[in-house]
Design an enzyme around this catalytic site. Structure first.
Site, short mmCIF file in Angstrom:
data_model
loop_
_atom_site.label_atom_id
_atom_site.label_comp_id
_atom_site.label_asym_id
_atom_site.label_seq_id
_atom_site.Cartn_x
_atom_site.Cartn_y
_atom_site.Cartn_z
N GLU A 43 24.25 37.98 58.34
CA GLU A 43 24.38 39.11 57.37
C GLU A 43 23.50 40.40 57.56
OE1 GLU A 43 27.00 39.68 55.44
OE2 GLU A 43 27.73 37.26 55.54
N TYR A 124 24.63 44.03 48.47
CA TYR A 124 25.76 43.26 49.36
C TYR A 124 25.18 42.10 49.83
CZ TYR A 124 28.10 41.53 53.41
OH TYR A 124 28.61 40.71 54.07
N ASP A 142 31.50 44.90 50.38
CA ASP A 142 31.19 45.63 51.63
C ASP A 142 32.18 46.49 51.81
OD1 ASP A 142 33.03 43.89 52.53
OD2 ASP A 142 32.48 44.14 54.41
N CYS A 194 44.03 44.27 57.04
CA CYS A 194 44.06 45.62 56.32
C CYS A 194 43.09 46.43 56.90
CB CYS A 194 43.53 45.19 54.92
SG CYS A 194 43.82 46.68 53.57
N CYS A 201 50.66 45.57 57.27
CA CYS A 201 51.02 44.90 56.00
C CYS A 201 52.03 43.78 56.19
CB CYS A 201 51.51 46.14 55.19
SG CYS A 201 50.45 47.45 54.75
N CYS A 204 50.33 40.57 56.00
CA CYS A 204 49.31 40.46 54.98
C CYS A 204 49.63 39.60 53.93
CB CYS A 204 48.95 41.93 54.36
SG CYS A 204 47.76 41.84 52.89
N CYS A 210 50.22 44.40 46.46
CA CYS A 210 49.52 45.46 46.82
C CYS A 210 50.28 46.83 46.28
CB CYS A 210 49.45 45.63 48.36
SG CYS A 210 48.22 46.83 48.78
#
Length: 345
Positions: A43, A124, A142, A194, A201, A204, A210
């Site tokens: 991370e 985060y 994030d 995305c 899309c 997705c 959405c």
DNA sequence: CAAACGTGGCT
DNA sequence: TAGCCAAGTTT
């Protein structure tokens, strides 16, 4: 709830179970959760840094320092050198500091609030480690999550102001169970479907709910404030050679490339040009220049060389030129060294 | 809160 | 190519 009765997190986790990326710091399907040390390490490395850039560094660091105790016992200069090329070097200093705190207290804390107190862990990273390593419910936001949420709920307010609304919506869709998988699923979705430009899309799992897609042109979200112009800077770096070695310095702990080994220079920074004054008198040879673009300034670094009998006054060390690759120079100075080496006899 | 803080890849 | 972007934190 959508028409078919599934929540956003249910849909997303179902997609993640089939499409999760296989990454070195991630649990393989069916295996137990990765050690908090590896989650934390990945991370921190991934802050503002691409997966592709992180992979080799993650492998090197975990091979060299397999545990937080090993990293805590490491020589800080060696860690800084190993981090060379990855950027944002305060992360490496905080990495050592954090490892020492964690080793001293006998392991990582397992709550978001305690993790947040450790050096180098902001909102985060504390949330991500709490969720991924310890299974805590934490709201992980994030840049991927910001983009996905801004589109999902058609949040029109430009960043950074829009972050408050984004967090509220992210909080609302974060599940009580599998919050770590949910966070990673959101990030995988942002990284592969995305995407910032040209979102896919049609692939997705959340396309049906959405709002950004329904309104058309989801790629325009999230709206961002215009960026400031980047100043042009000029500086000089000095290649001082003596008996097969070059003079290297260690930069001050704070500021640009802080704590990193480097060629001596003329004091350029993101805020000012250098003064072009060499650290030593003599017949300097002009080798040309290298260009380097930082986040907030572009630099032309002129490189000059000198055959010397002794080093300049002040701190520094003679480094064998044959081993220059092991010096841990940040990319800017690696470029300058390459230029100097290419022009050597 | 805005600014400082790296680097490499992609369009 | 010049600009945008990437699993942010610190001051």
């Amino acid at each position: 709830m959508s028409a078919t009765g599934k929540t956003i997190s249910e849909r997303l986790l179902h997609w993640y179970d089939a499409h999760a990326r296989d990454l070195p710091w991630r649990a393989r399907p069916g295996k137990e959760a990765p050690a908090p040390y590896r989650v934390w390490m990945s991370e921190v490395m991934l802050q503002q840094t691409t997966v592709a850039a992180v992979k080799p560094y993650f492998e090197k660091f975990t091979a060299t320092w397999p545990t937080v105790e090993a990293l805590a016992a490491a020589d800080e200069a060696e860690v800084m050198g190993a981090w060379a090329g990855l950027g944002y070097y305060s992360r490496a200093r905080n990495l050592v500091k954090c490892a020492r705190e964690v080793a001293a207290r006998g392991g990582f804390p397992d709550t978001e609030a305690e993790l947040r107190q450790l050096p180098g862990l902001g909102d985060y990273t504390a949330a991500a480690v709490a969720a991924i390593a310890f299974g805590r419910r934490a709201v992980v936001v994030d840049a991927n999550v910001e983009r996905v949420v801004a589109r999902l709920f058609a949040i029109e307010e430009p960043l950074p102001g829009g972050r408050k609304a984004i967090r509220t919506h992210a909080e609302a869709i974060t599940p009580d169970e599998r919050a770590g998988d949910f966070a990673q699923a959101m990030m995988d979705l942002g990284a592969t479907i995305c995407t910032a430009r040209d979102p896919k899309c049609l692939l997705c799992p959340l396309a049906e709910e959405c709002e950004g897609r329904k309104r058309g042109d989801p790629a325009r979200l999230p709206v961002k404030a215009p960026k400031k112009a980047k100043p042009e800077r000029v500086g000089h770096a000095y290649w001082i050679e003596c008996g097969g070695a070059v003079w290297l310095v260690t930069r001050p702990g704070k500021g640009m490339l802080g704590g990193m080994r480097a060629l001596p220079d003329d004091g350029w920074s993101a805020r000012t040009d250098g003064d072009a004054r060499p650290p030593l008198g003599g017949e300097w040879r002009e080798l040309g220049s290298v260009r380097h673009v930082f986040t907030h300034a572009s630099l032309t670094l002129n490189v000059r060389s000198l055959a010397a009998n002794a080093g300049p006054h002040g701190e520094g060390e003679w480094w064998p030129i044959a081993e220059i690759d092991e010096a841990g120079l940040p990319t800017l100075f690696a470029k300058a060294a390459r230029l100097a080496l290419a022009q050597r006899d």
